[in-house]
Design a protein around this motif. Structure first.
Motif, PDB file in Angstrom:
ATOM      1  N   ILE A  56      -0.241  88.999  -6.264  1.00 21.59           N
ATOM      2  CA  ILE A  56      -0.226  90.102  -7.547  1.00 21.59           C
ATOM      3  C   ILE A  56      -1.197  90.934  -8.345  1.00 21.59           C
ATOM      4  O   ILE A  56      -1.575  92.086  -7.975  1.00 21.59           O
ATOM      5  N   ASN A  57      -2.610  90.105  -8.017  1.00 22.83           N
ATOM      6  CA  ASN A  57      -3.325  90.806  -8.840  1.00 22.83           C
ATOM      7  C   ASN A  57      -4.832  89.548  -8.573  1.00 22.83           C
ATOM      8  O   ASN A  57      -4.405  88.662  -8.733  1.00 22.83           O
ATOM      9  N   ASP A  58      -5.295  90.390  -8.060  1.00 25.76           N
ATOM     10  CA  ASP A  58      -6.999  89.644  -7.456  1.00 25.76           C
ATOM     11  C   ASP A  58      -7.713  89.127  -8.301  1.00 25.76           C
ATOM     12  O   ASP A  58      -9.237  88.355  -8.909  1.00 25.76           O
ATOM     13  N   GLU A  59      -7.684  90.148  -9.983  1.00 25.70           N
ATOM     14  CA  GLU A  59      -8.484  89.698 -11.271  1.00 25.70           C
ATOM     15  C   GLU A  59      -7.414  89.111 -11.923  1.00 25.70           C
ATOM     16  O   GLU A  59      -7.169  90.091 -13.292  1.00 25.70           O
ATOM     17  N   PRO A  60      -7.074  88.243 -12.351  1.00 29.56           N
ATOM     18  CA  PRO A  60      -5.706  88.438 -13.411  1.00 29.56           C
ATOM     19  C   PRO A  60      -7.005  88.059 -14.539  1.00 29.56           C
ATOM     20  O   PRO A  60      -7.920  87.878 -14.524  1.00 29.56           O
ATOM     21  N   THR A  61      -5.678  88.799 -15.569  1.00 31.82           N
ATOM     22  CA  THR A  61      -6.420  87.979 -17.417  1.00 31.82           C
ATOM     23  C   THR A  61      -6.383  85.973 -17.271  1.00 31.82           C
ATOM     24  O   THR A  61      -5.685  86.054 -17.108  1.00 31.82           O
ATOM     25  N   PRO A  62      -7.445  86.184 -18.073  1.00 30.44           N
ATOM     26  CA  PRO A  62      -7.146  84.356 -18.301  1.00 30.44           C
ATOM     27  C   PRO A  62      -6.166  84.023 -19.289  1.00 30.44           C
ATOM     28  O   PRO A  62      -5.341  83.178 -19.231  1.00 30.44           O
ATOM     29  N   ARG A  63      -5.666  85.301 -19.948  1.00 33.97           N
ATOM     30  CA  ARG A  63      -4.528  84.824 -21.074  1.00 33.97           C
ATOM     31  C   ARG A  63      -3.077  84.600 -20.292  1.00 33.97           C
ATOM     32  O   ARG A  63      -1.898  83.567 -20.454  1.00 33.97           O
ATOM     33  N   GLU A  64      -2.974  86.013 -19.205  1.00 34.09           N
ATOM     34  CA  GLU A  64      -1.869  85.422 -18.608  1.00 34.09           C
ATOM     35  C   GLU A  64      -1.851  84.582 -17.479  1.00 34.09           C
ATOM     36  O   GLU A  64      -0.954  83.993 -17.140  1.00 34.09           O
ATOM     37  N   MET A  65      -2.828  84.387 -17.255  1.00 29.84           N
ATOM     38  CA  MET A  65      -3.373  83.053 -16.147  1.00 29.84           C
ATOM     39  C   MET A  65      -2.940  81.825 -17.192  1.00 29.84           C
ATOM     40  O   MET A  65      -1.426  81.149 -16.664  1.00 29.84           O
ATOM     41  N   ASP A  66      -2.867  81.490 -18.306  1.00 28.60           N
ATOM     42  CA  ASP A  66      -2.796  80.688 -19.096  1.00 28.60           C
ATOM     43  C   ASP A  66      -1.460  80.358 -19.539  1.00 28.60           C
ATOM     44  O   ASP A  66      -0.779  79.679 -19.161  1.00 28.60           O
ATOM     45  N   MET A  67      -0.856  81.399 -19.746  1.00 22.53           N
ATOM     46  CA  MET A  67       0.202  81.810 -19.880  1.00 22.53           C
ATOM     47  C   MET A  67       1.302  81.508 -18.910  1.00 22.53           C
ATOM     48  O   MET A  67       2.621  80.350 -18.624  1.00 22.53           O
ATOM     49  N   LEU A  68       0.757  81.698 -17.440  1.00 22.92           N
ATOM     50  CA  LEU A  68       1.779  81.295 -16.135  1.00 22.92           C
ATOM     51  C   LEU A  68       1.385  79.650 -15.757  1.00 22.92           C
ATOM     52  O   LEU A  68       2.443  79.185 -15.501  1.00 22.92           O
ATOM     53  N   VAL A  69       0.384  79.067 -16.111  1.00 18.24           N
ATOM     54  CA  VAL A  69       0.040  77.870 -15.387  1.00 18.24           C
ATOM     55  C   VAL A  69       0.318  77.188 -16.148  1.00 18.24           C
ATOM     56  O   VAL A  69       0.689  75.814 -16.233  1.00 18.24           O
ATOM     57  N   SER A  70       0.938  77.017 -17.575  1.00 13.39           N
ATOM     58  CA  SER A  70       1.491  75.783 -18.728  1.00 13.39           C
ATOM     59  C   SER A  70       2.769  75.881 -18.503  1.00 13.39           C
ATOM     60  O   SER A  70       3.609  74.810 -18.809  1.00 13.39           O
ATOM     61  N   THR A  71       3.263  76.531 -17.282  1.00 13.55           N
ATOM     62  CA  THR A  71       4.358  76.230 -17.215  1.00 13.55           C
ATOM     63  C   THR A  71       4.876  74.792 -16.416  1.00 13.55           C
ATOM     64  O   THR A  71       5.945  74.353 -16.587  1.00 13.55           O
ATOM     65  N   GLY A  72       3.964  75.002 -15.658  1.00 12.57           N
ATOM     66  CA  GLY A  72       4.269  73.994 -14.844  1.00 12.57           C
ATOM     67  C   GLY A  72       4.245  72.405 -15.092  1.00 12.57           C
ATOM     68  O   GLY A  72       5.136  71.542 -15.612  1.00 12.57           O
TER      69      GLY A  72
END
Ligand SMILES: Nc1ncnc2c1ncn2[C@@H]1O[C@H](COP(=O)(O)OP(=O)(O)O)[C@@H](O)[C@H]1O
Ligand SMILES: N[C@@H](CC(=O)OP(=O)(O)O)C(=O)O
Length: 416
Positions: free
Chosen positions: A57-73
């Motif tokens: 979706i975005n090749d420069e994702p912001t770290p905050r959103e990445m944490d929001m995303l990967v913590s769901t696993g």
């Protein structure tokens, strides 16, 4: 009655069947009268899958959103494990890192734990419940979800064990302990009964994936008894011990305890740089400013007033960015020079506290590699390790040859 913190990695919770098996194992400990806090990772492959989607979706994702995303696993596995425990009649409550009070700084994707609230966990344990905690994640002061870096569930486990004063932190994984080297690369690798914190720190930092380095740092700092075990078979595993706690039998330490390796670095050389004071800092300053970590550094000796070559390594993921900084900032600043880069390298390292009292480890290492026709491109040493940089395609050959030459092969030990 003991209090155990048990961490189960991605492979151990990789399917519904495996989650059920983890629940059975945990129930066994509880039936024996122990208190258990369980830390789980996301199902194997899940964190990479989530990162992959973000990058599409975005090749420069912001770290905050990445944490929001990967913590769901991890949120998936805690709830499934709690449900599996309920099905077995075991009372259990699942918590995300934020709910359980794992407070971190705000360095998204590589946050550090600052404090852990233990009251709620203690209440649950006192009520006879199993506490199931999501690994790898925490929350910062502003309430943002943070993550602790890849492999961070190990650190959650050890940090919880430290905060709760647990009797042992058990890291359950897909191998039955810490081996002399990765058993997937060297079939003759053998399990170690124990390894010192110092050696484990070196192995982890030099590429052995079995424990995240910060979990070992925590264990050393807070004296947490730490054991690596298999989720799939019974056995004593490997105990990570303070050097002073090693038993009498191991006083005569082996020269080498383990071999670590990684193909995750790249090498950059600045050719023909002026050999004057301040050059190293003018080369590495802009790289540090870009938050890129430099690992090995070698500067050739040059006659006074002459030119020299300056070589260093960075993580493979930082290679292109570093190359750009050298070409666009450093070379114009130095007024000359040329860059030479290679991202097909590997670093192979021998680790052992026994090295301190023995000369000749490096020369033997170099001879073994020479006999295999392996060219050494860089060397770095510390009191208890020697690392060499070689061609990536020769990495596994080097690991196996060194494993045999330093007497670590399974058959050597068994026949002693
Ligand atoms: N010295 C070593 N001893 C044991 N395992 C090692 C070693 N070096 C690398 N490994 C690798 O570490 C893997 C376990 O770590 P990891 O995949 O992160 O497990 P988990 O998903 O349980 O956290 C093993 O499957 C093994 O291939
Ligand atoms: N899920 C996270 C955290 C972790 O520790 O995973 P594992 O225990 O499977 O290495 C990761 O993939 O990095």
């Amino acid at each position: 009655m003991a209090l155990y913190v048990q961490k189960f990695g991605g492979t151990s919770v990789g399917s519904v069947e495996r989650i059920k098996a983890v629940a059975e194992k945990v129930k066994g400990f509880r039936d024996d009268g122990h208190q258990v806090v369980v830390v789980v990772s996301a199902m194997s492959g899940e964190t990479n899958r989530l990162i992959g989607m973000a990058n599409e979706i975005n090749d420069e994702p912001t770290p905050r959103e990445m944490d929001m995303l990967v913590s769901t696993g991890e949120q998936v596995t805690i709830s499934l494990l709690a449900l599996a425990l309920h099905k077995l009649g075991v009372p259990a409550t699942s918590y995300t890192g934020s709910q359980v009070g794992i407070l971190t700084d705000s360095a998204h994707t590589k946050a550090r734990i600052q404090r852990i609230e233990t009251d709620e966990m203690r209440d649950d344990l006192d009520e006879g419940k199993v506490v199931v905690v999501a690994g790898f994640q925490g929350v910062d002061e502003e309430g943002n979800i943070t993550t602790l870096g890849r492999g961070g569930s190990d650190t959650t486990g050890v940090a919880l064990a430290a905060a709760l004063g647990a009797d042992e932190c058990q890291i359950y994984t897909d191998v039955d302990g810490v081996y002399t080297t990765d058993p997937r690369v060297c079939s003759k690798a053998q399990r170690l009964d124990s390894i010192t914190v110092e050696e484990m720190l070196e192995l982890a930092s030099l590429g052995s994936k079995v424990l995240q380095i910060r979990s070992v740092e925590f264990a050393g700092k807070y004296n947490v008894p730490l054991r690596v075990l298999s989720s799939f078979q019974d056995g004593p595993g490997t105990l990570i011990v303070a050097e002073s706690d090693q038993d009498e039998d191991s006083m005569e330490e082996p020269l080498i305890s383990g071999i670590a390796f990684t193909a995750n670095e790249a090498k950059l050389t600045l050719l023909n740089t002026p050999d004057v004071p301040g050059v190293a800092s003018r080369i590495l300053g802009p790289i540090a400013d870009a938050n890129i970590e430099v690992d090995m550094i070698v500067q050739n000796v040059a006659p006074a007033g002459d030119y020299t070559d300056f070589t260093f390594t960075v993580a493979k993921g930082d290679y292109k960015k570093t190359l750009k900084i050298l070409e666009e900032q450093v070379i114009p600043d130095l007024g000359g020079g040329e860059v030479n880069g290679d991202d097909n390298i590997a670093k192979v390292s021998l680790v052992g506290v026994g090295m301190r009292s023995h000369a000749g480890v490096a020369s033997k290492m170099f001879r073994v590699l020479a006999d295999e026709n392996i060219n050494i491109r860089m060397v770095s040493t510390s009191e208890i390790k020697i690392s060499v940089v070689i061609d990536e395609k020769q990495m596994e050959l080097a690991v196996r040859a060194l494993h045999t030459a330093f007497g670590l092969d399974k058959s050597d030990i068994e026949s002693e």
